[in-house]
Design a protein around this motif. Structure first.
Motif, PDB file in Angstrom:
ATOM      1  N   ILE A  50      43.255  27.607  51.580  1.00 16.68           N
ATOM      2  CA  ILE A  50      43.089  28.460  52.765  1.00 16.68           C
ATOM      3  C   ILE A  50      44.331  28.340  53.646  1.00 16.68           C
ATOM      4  O   ILE A  50      44.699  27.238  54.068  1.00 16.68           O
ATOM      5  CB  ILE A  50      41.838  28.065  53.581  1.00 16.68           C
ATOM      6  CG1 ILE A  50      40.609  27.887  52.663  1.00 16.68           C
ATOM      7  CG2 ILE A  50      41.568  29.098  54.684  1.00 16.68           C
ATOM      8  CD1 ILE A  50      40.071  29.132  52.042  1.00 16.68           C
ATOM      9  N   GLY A  51      44.974  29.481  53.915  1.00 18.16           N
ATOM     10  CA  GLY A  51      46.174  29.487  54.757  1.00 18.16           C
ATOM     11  C   GLY A  51      45.828  29.347  56.231  1.00 18.16           C
ATOM     12  O   GLY A  51      44.663  29.429  56.629  1.00 18.16           O
ATOM     13  N   ALA A  52      46.865  29.168  57.047  1.00 16.20           N
ATOM     14  CA  ALA A  52      46.682  28.979  58.492  1.00 16.20           C
ATOM     15  C   ALA A  52      45.975  30.167  59.131  1.00 16.20           C
ATOM     16  O   ALA A  52      45.218  30.013  60.086  1.00 16.20           O
ATOM     17  CB  ALA A  52      48.043  28.755  59.149  1.00 16.20           C
ATOM     18  N   ASP A  53      46.200  31.377  58.563  1.00 16.54           N
ATOM     19  CA  ASP A  53      45.550  32.571  59.129  1.00 16.54           C
ATOM     20  C   ASP A  53      44.219  32.882  58.455  1.00 16.54           C
ATOM     21  O   ASP A  53      43.642  33.947  58.658  1.00 16.54           O
ATOM     22  CB  ASP A  53      46.486  33.778  59.017  1.00 16.54           C
ATOM     23  CG  ASP A  53      46.760  34.164  57.564  1.00 16.54           C
ATOM     24  OD1 ASP A  53      46.416  33.371  56.656  1.00 16.54           O
ATOM     25  OD2 ASP A  53      47.305  35.261  57.325  1.00 16.54           O
ATOM     26  N   HIS A  57      43.964  31.864  49.101  1.00 15.15           N
ATOM     27  CA  HIS A  57      45.029  32.009  48.112  1.00 15.15           C
ATOM     28  C   HIS A  57      44.584  31.443  46.764  1.00 15.15           C
ATOM     29  O   HIS A  57      44.090  30.314  46.680  1.00 15.15           O
ATOM     30  CB  HIS A  57      46.298  31.300  48.573  1.00 15.15           C
ATOM     31  CG  HIS A  57      47.422  31.459  47.601  1.00 15.15           C
ATOM     32  ND1 HIS A  57      48.128  32.634  47.472  1.00 15.15           N
ATOM     33  CD2 HIS A  57      47.926  30.609  46.670  1.00 15.15           C
ATOM     34  CE1 HIS A  57      49.025  32.501  46.513  1.00 15.15           C
ATOM     35  NE2 HIS A  57      48.930  31.281  46.005  1.00 15.15           N
ATOM     36  N   PHE A  58      44.769  32.245  45.715  1.00 19.17           N
ATOM     37  CA  PHE A  58      44.356  31.863  44.356  1.00 19.17           C
ATOM     38  C   PHE A  58      45.568  31.913  43.426  1.00 19.17           C
ATOM     39  O   PHE A  58      46.438  32.772  43.584  1.00 19.17           O
ATOM     40  CB  PHE A  58      43.297  32.840  43.820  1.00 19.17           C
ATOM     41  CG  PHE A  58      42.044  32.935  44.638  1.00 19.17           C
ATOM     42  CD1 PHE A  58      40.957  32.115  44.362  1.00 19.17           C
ATOM     43  CD2 PHE A  58      41.939  33.855  45.680  1.00 19.17           C
ATOM     44  CE1 PHE A  58      39.778  32.219  45.105  1.00 19.17           C
ATOM     45  CE2 PHE A  58      40.767  33.961  46.427  1.00 19.17           C
ATOM     46  CZ  PHE A  58      39.695  33.135  46.145  1.00 19.17           C
ATOM     47  N   THR A  59      45.584  31.025  42.433  1.00 15.25           N
ATOM     48  CA  THR A  59      46.621  31.070  41.395  1.00 15.25           C
ATOM     49  C   THR A  59      45.966  31.352  40.045  1.00 15.25           C
ATOM     50  O   THR A  59      45.015  30.666  39.655  1.00 15.25           O
ATOM     51  CB  THR A  59      47.408  29.745  41.333  1.00 15.25           C
ATOM     52  OG1 THR A  59      48.027  29.515  42.605  1.00 15.25           O
ATOM     53  CG2 THR A  59      48.485  29.794  40.261  1.00 15.25           C
ATOM     54  N   LEU A  60      46.471  32.360  39.363  1.00 11.91           N
ATOM     55  CA  LEU A  60      45.977  32.733  38.032  1.00 11.91           C
ATOM     56  C   LEU A  60      47.156  32.694  37.064  1.00 11.91           C
ATOM     57  O   LEU A  60      48.151  33.402  37.273  1.00 11.91           O
ATOM     58  CB  LEU A  60      45.363  34.136  38.056  1.00 11.91           C
ATOM     59  CG  LEU A  60      44.078  34.308  38.887  1.00 11.91           C
ATOM     60  CD1 LEU A  60      43.698  35.784  38.996  1.00 11.91           C
ATOM     61  CD2 LEU A  60      42.923  33.514  38.289  1.00 11.91           C
ATOM     62  N   SER A  98      45.213  36.403  48.750  1.00  9.11           N
ATOM     63  CA  SER A  98      46.532  36.517  48.128  1.00  9.11           C
ATOM     64  C   SER A  98      46.485  35.789  46.789  1.00  9.11           C
ATOM     65  O   SER A  98      45.673  34.872  46.596  1.00  9.11           O
ATOM     66  CB  SER A  98      47.624  35.942  49.033  1.00  9.11           C
ATOM     67  OG  SER A  98      47.456  34.549  49.190  1.00  9.11           O
ATOM     68  N   PHE A  99      47.347  36.209  45.873  1.00 11.55           N
ATOM     69  CA  PHE A  99      47.357  35.656  44.516  1.00 11.55           C
ATOM     70  C   PHE A  99      48.783  35.339  44.093  1.00 11.55           C
ATOM     71  O   PHE A  99      49.723  36.048  44.462  1.00 11.55           O
ATOM     72  CB  PHE A  99      46.773  36.666  43.507  1.00 11.55           C
ATOM     73  CG  PHE A  99      45.290  36.833  43.613  1.00 11.55           C
ATOM     74  CD1 PHE A  99      44.437  36.122  42.781  1.00 11.55           C
ATOM     75  CD2 PHE A  99      44.740  37.699  44.548  1.00 11.55           C
ATOM     76  CE1 PHE A  99      43.060  36.273  42.884  1.00 11.55           C
ATOM     77  CE2 PHE A  99      43.367  37.854  44.657  1.00 11.55           C
ATOM     78  CZ  PHE A  99      42.522  37.134  43.823  1.00 11.55           C
ATOM     79  N   ASP A 100      48.930  34.287  43.310  1.00  8.35           N
ATOM     80  CA  ASP A 100      50.109  34.124  42.467  1.00  8.35           C
ATOM     81  C   ASP A 100      49.629  34.320  41.037  1.00  8.35           C
ATOM     82  O   ASP A 100      48.844  33.511  40.535  1.00  8.35           O
ATOM     83  CB  ASP A 100      50.735  32.727  42.629  1.00  8.35           C
ATOM     84  CG  ASP A 100      51.576  32.614  43.890  1.00  8.35           C
ATOM     85  OD1 ASP A 100      52.104  33.653  44.339  1.00  8.35           O
ATOM     86  OD2 ASP A 100      51.699  31.493  44.438  1.00  8.35           O
ATOM     87  N   ASN A 139      48.680  40.798  47.731  1.00  5.17           N
ATOM     88  CA  ASN A 139      47.736  40.361  48.777  1.00  5.17           C
ATOM     89  C   ASN A 139      47.114  41.589  49.413  1.00  5.17           C
ATOM     90  O   ASN A 139      47.736  42.643  49.488  1.00  5.17           O
ATOM     91  CB  ASN A 139      48.449  39.493  49.825  1.00  5.17           C
ATOM     92  CG  ASN A 139      49.467  40.291  50.605  1.00  5.17           C
ATOM     93  OD1 ASN A 139      49.165  40.929  51.606  1.00  5.17           O
ATOM     94  ND2 ASN A 139      50.717  40.317  50.113  1.00  5.17           N
ATOM     95  N   TRP A 140      45.858  41.454  49.840  1.00  3.57           N
ATOM     96  CA  TRP A 140      45.165  42.550  50.514  1.00  3.57           C
ATOM     97  C   TRP A 140      43.943  41.997  51.231  1.00  3.57           C
ATOM     98  O   TRP A 140      43.624  40.818  51.116  1.00  3.57           O
ATOM     99  CB  TRP A 140      44.789  43.656  49.519  1.00  3.57           C
ATOM    100  CG  TRP A 140      43.716  43.339  48.517  1.00  3.57           C
ATOM    101  CD1 TRP A 140      42.385  43.611  48.618  1.00  3.57           C
ATOM    102  CD2 TRP A 140      43.880  42.680  47.240  1.00  3.57           C
ATOM    103  NE1 TRP A 140      41.712  43.174  47.488  1.00  3.57           N
ATOM    104  CE2 TRP A 140      42.609  42.597  46.636  1.00  3.57           C
ATOM    105  CE3 TRP A 140      44.975  42.143  46.558  1.00  3.57           C
ATOM    106  CZ2 TRP A 140      42.400  42.009  45.384  1.00  3.57           C
ATOM    107  CZ3 TRP A 140      44.765  41.569  45.308  1.00  3.57           C
ATOM    108  CH2 TRP A 140      43.485  41.504  44.730  1.00  3.57           C
TER     109      TRP A 140
END
Length: 491
Positions: A50-53, A57-60, A98-100, A139-140
């Motif tokens: 979880i980001g500051a905002d 965020h997920f990594t696939l 958001s994703f990587d 990201n969306w």
């Protein structure tokens, strides 16, 4: 004598041609072959950082590996964060995500969010190629009703191969409505990703592609598990059915003919539950069903022969074994969705699409540089799809729709909810009221296509732009070549 030989030759030719035409129709079955020996794998829930905002965020990571499906035999497979299939992403409406997406394969691929409303640049279609060794970071904000969506590659010309090898996973969206249904993931809220496979004698995937529809398998995997069973511990279980096969349709029902409640279509909950004994899903379609169980009972989820035109097999899919003591579930609400049905205005634009046996839409094959339709963002339209050969289905990116009629008749009640993929039988005309995403972007196209993946790869796909209302005529209908530099990456 020559006349007899000539007649015999003609007869032989008729028989051979007839057999070739029937190759897709040969009945296949696994009934009687399974022992239900293997506990169903449940795809793990992917934990975000979880980001500051507050962004989740997920990594696939797309990777290759080996997986044992058949006892003692290993297959070369592709997977996401593992060797076959991918983890389940679960979010709520309103979440920022958001994703990587990391490509550790040795070929370029993409990852498309099937059923998601999002900006076109984040869609993961054939224009968002990820080269081998590279990372794509979309990201969306999740802004759509609760739904069972999914992710899979979408490379022009190679989608069938990449999905078949194992690149796919679930993407679940929750909202206040959906939380009233069984929601304990893996316990009373169980995903069932159904795929047919052809295996070679040594347990490898066969990619034999010799039917009109592409690869049709004679064995079934559920969540990547061969010959599966699942232990049921609650009196009501919500099963999220995803047909992730390349081409085969399934006519789901239970061997004891028990009824179940359909609570959701592809893109969201129904207005109210519909009781059925059978439900058909073509590739890419989803349905959520709630099934009642009594302590100690067993049943098998089965696919019946339905004559849909893209399958005529009969398959046992998974055995369900209820525990001797079951947790008592809360009753299913009579009103499921608070979202009003999709309605096109009286003066809605009507677009017509012709599907043919030549894998064309409106007599054209897919061209990465050509824009076929320009649509005002956030609008509602009526799309009329006319099928002139083979059975097909139709999926639209960044949109949800309601089926208005099939050959002039209203669809059955369970098919009247929010959808993004619809089955189009040979010879049928299907009209849908389409609600488009509100993300104008004159530079990044979105897709509509047949979701029988061989047909899509063969060119049964078109491109549309979502633009600011009123600017439709100002948008060029060709894309710069530089935008499509990866279009032939599959060669």
């Amino acid at each position: 004598m020559k006349t007899y030989k000539y007649i015999f030759g003609l007869l032989l030719l008729v028989v051979v041609v007839g057999l070739a035409g029937c190759r897709d129709e040969k009945p296949v079955t696994n009934v009687g072959k399974l022992h239900f020996d293997n506990s169903l794998k449940i795809p793990q829930l992917l934990e975000p950082t979880i980001g500051a905002d507050g962004t989740k965020h997920f990594t696939l990571t797309m990777q290759s590996g080996t997986t044992e499906f058949l006892p003692g035999k290993k297959a070369d497979t592709w997977g996401i964060n593992g060797t076959y299939l991918g983890p389940t992403v679960k979010v709520s409406r309103g979440d920022k995500v958001s994703f990587d997406v990391v490509n550790q394969l040795d070929v370029a691929s993409t990852l498309h969010w099937h059923g998601m409303k999002l900006p076109a640049a984040m869609d993961g279609g054939p224009h968002q190629m990820i080269k081998a060794g590279e990372t794509w970071s979309p990201n969306w904000t999740i802004d759509q009703p609760a739904a069972t969506t999914w992710y899979h590659p979408h490379i022009h010309g190679k989608t069938a191969q990449h999905v078949y090898r194992g690149l796919a996973g679930l993407f679940l969206i929750d909202d206040e409505d959906s939380k009233k249904l069984p929601s304990n993931y893996g316990v009373d809220d169980i995903p069932l990703i159904v795929q047919d496979k052809l295996f070679t004698s040594n347990g490898q995937f066969s990619e034999k592609d010799d039917t009109t529809f592409g690869t049709l398998g004679n064995e079934i995997l559920v969540n990547g598990t061969y010959d599966p069973y699942v232990k049921v511990t609650a009196s009501q279980v919500r099963f999220r059915l995803l047909n992730a096969s390349n081409a085969r349709a399934y006519h789901f029902g239970f061997t004891d003919n028990r009824s179940f409640q359909v609570v959701a279509n592809d893109a969201g909950l129904l207005e109210k539950p519909v009781t059925l004994e059978r439900i058909m899903l073509s590739p890419g379609e989803r349905a959520e069903i709630v099934v009642n169980f009594k302590p100690g009972e067993e049943t098998v989820l089965h696919s019946y022969s339905s004559g849909s035109g893209i399958e005529n097999g009969e398959f046992d899919l998974i055995k369900m074994e209820a525990a001797t003591k079951l947790t008592e579930s809360a009753p299913i609400p009579e009103q499921l969705s608070s979202i009003p049905p999709i309605k096109a205005p009286k003066d809605a634009k009507v677009r017509q699409f012709k599907l043919t046996m030549k894998s064309e839409i409106n007599d054209k094959k897919m061209d990465m540089n050509r824009i076929d339709e320009v649509v005002p963002a956030g609008t509602k339209e009526i799309w009329e799809i006319n099928n002139f050969g083979w059975s097909h289905n139709f999926h639209i990116h960044d949109a949800a729709f309601r089926v208005l009629d099939v050959n002039g008749k209203k669809p059955p009640e369970y098919e009247r909810g929010r959808k993004d993929t619809v089955f189009i039988p040979n010879g049928a005309t299907v009209r849908i009221a389409v609600e488009f995403g509100d993300y104008p972007d004159p530079n990044h196209p979105l897709m509509y296509h047949c979701h029988l993946l061989r047909h899509e790869d063969d060119g049964m796909m078109g491109q549309f732009l979502l633009v600011e209302p009123g600017t439709e005529s100002q948008v060029p209908t060709t894309l710069p070549k530089s935008d499509t530099e990866y279009q032939h990456a599959h060669h």
